[in-house]
Design an enzyme around this catalytic site. Sequence first.
Site, mmCIF file in Angstrom:
data_model
loop_
_atom_site.group_PDB
_atom_site.id
_atom_site.type_symbol
_atom_site.label_atom_id
_atom_site.label_comp_id
_atom_site.label_asym_id
_atom_site.label_seq_id
_atom_site.Cartn_x
_atom_site.Cartn_y
_atom_site.Cartn_z
ATOM 1 N N LYS A 44 0.814 -1.219 0.000
ATOM 2 C CA LYS A 44 0.000 0.000 0.000
ATOM 3 C C LYS A 44 0.844 1.263 0.000
ATOM 4 O O LYS A 44 0.339 2.334 -0.259
ATOM 5 C CB LYS A 44 -1.009 -0.019 1.142
ATOM 6 C CG LYS A 44 -0.476 0.101 2.527
ATOM 7 C CD LYS A 44 -1.662 0.184 3.480
ATOM 8 C CE LYS A 44 -1.192 0.100 4.917
ATOM 9 N NZ LYS A 44 -2.259 -0.137 5.853
ATOM 10 N N ARG A 45 2.125 1.116 0.235
ATOM 11 C CA ARG A 45 2.984 2.299 0.165
ATOM 12 C C ARG A 45 3.185 2.750 -1.279
ATOM 13 O O ARG A 45 3.539 3.883 -1.551
ATOM 14 C CB ARG A 45 4.341 2.009 0.789
ATOM 15 C CG ARG A 45 4.220 1.872 2.282
ATOM 16 C CD ARG A 45 5.496 2.227 2.970
ATOM 17 N NE ARG A 45 5.196 2.585 4.344
ATOM 18 C CZ ARG A 45 6.076 3.100 5.178
ATOM 19 N NH1 ARG A 45 7.310 3.322 4.779
ATOM 20 N NH2 ARG A 45 5.741 3.406 6.387
#
Length: 493
Positions: free
Chosen positions: A253-254
């Site tokens: 998700k980064r």
Amino acid sequence: MTIRTRIAPSPTGDPHVGTAYVALFNMVFARSQGGQFLLRIEDTDQTRSTPESEQAILDALSWIGLDWDEGPNVGGDKGPYRQSERSDIYRKYAEELIEKGYAFRCFCTPQRLDELRATQMQEKQPLGYDGHCENLSEEEIAKRLGNNEPYVVRMKVPREGQCTFNDMLRGEISIDWAQIDMQILLKADGMPTYHLANVVDDHLMQISHVIRGEEWINSAPKHILLYQYFGWDIPVFCHLPLLRNVDKSKLSKRKNPTSILYYQRMGYLPEALLNYLGRMGWSMPDEREKFTLDDMLKEFDIQRVSLGGPIFDVEKLSWLNGMWIREELTDEQLADRLQQWALNRDTLMAFLPFAKQRMETLSDIAPLGSYLVSGMLPISEEDLRSTGMEDDQLMEVLQFSLWRLESIQQWQRDNIFDALKSIADAMDIKMKPFLAPLFIAIAGSSSSISVMDSMALLGADMSRARLRHAIDLLGGVGKKKLKKMEKAYQQLG
Ligand code: GLU
């Protein structure tokens, strides 16, 4: 043999696209051969599991078009399907392993284990339990139990040789036993760990094929050993390739939105998202890109899964989604979809309390609220710079905020405010100038409603995606710079 597969999510966060991908392949594999697919909630980690997350996962998987023959919400004769409701079962099986001599009580204190780990790290030895309690005498055990000393149950693991097993896609896999830790099966509080609960449940729920992500390959030897200790049939293992970012790193998700809720809010059609997930490492015999779940069920052959590391590319997904919108929906249907999605009363009612204060005419609603029903905003580098903040600081404000917001458990206005305030204070910037670039990134304008309220309305994933987009507009953060920023961020406390 009846084919039975399962998806076994842990309810510890947002519903992940990777869960939907693995669930899809499990469902299609079973159903295409007349088998059953079930859903089990693996919530043995009581500190991280929440009922909200469980509900969100069930809702998201249903939204995308998956359904299961047995599960916590639909029942079935092998239930309960939530591990937290099965703890007595696991305790019984742990006891059985102790009696058979395949597991032992370990009384080592956390302090001893910390010291062991430190020594192993210092001496560059492989990490893992050293067998200290493996051969305690009966009297010793009785004495310690009499003193009410806390203990865990660990499985015995051979020290030498290899575990060799067959993976449906990968063929023979061998892993040295020396690499396998004497896994804790039952924790001091009597709750099982994933490994024990997973094996016991897969057996009791008569799972014939364990199809899961490749990150579990190294756990397979422990699981196989447990099946052997119990004297149970071993299911067929199949480890699917992990989804990857465009740069080939593991989908995270980064770098990329991973929550199904983001794709829902972005306005992807569930059929298109499911179709795209079906393209992850798999293809139709005629290689066509657009296909339905029914098409997939008719043509499915797991041997067509390629292990090359499927790339989850949002641009490709958008292209496919566009085809679905243009080719599969009539105008009537598209109108219905738009209303179901966000052009509806619920969206208005959530926004009106804020918008009303700023409205003179009804038409003001469009410029005021368009950012709520948009994807990435049409903002520019100049818009972000117009806040007057120096470039380096601008980047830090956006990146530090993003990092801090990633750690919020409950996405609510007050928590968002506290997170941002803590960063502003630590950076010694007043709230107003600190929030200015966030207003642009999140709502596209500095005159919007409070940016904390906007973020609460937009949801965690869309808010984070917009911050990421703003960072990209400013040129992004290279590896070297990222390291420097991570250090500075840690120093903020
Ligand atoms: N609970 C595990 C997970 O969260 C399940 C892994 C498995 O399928 O064995 O992915």
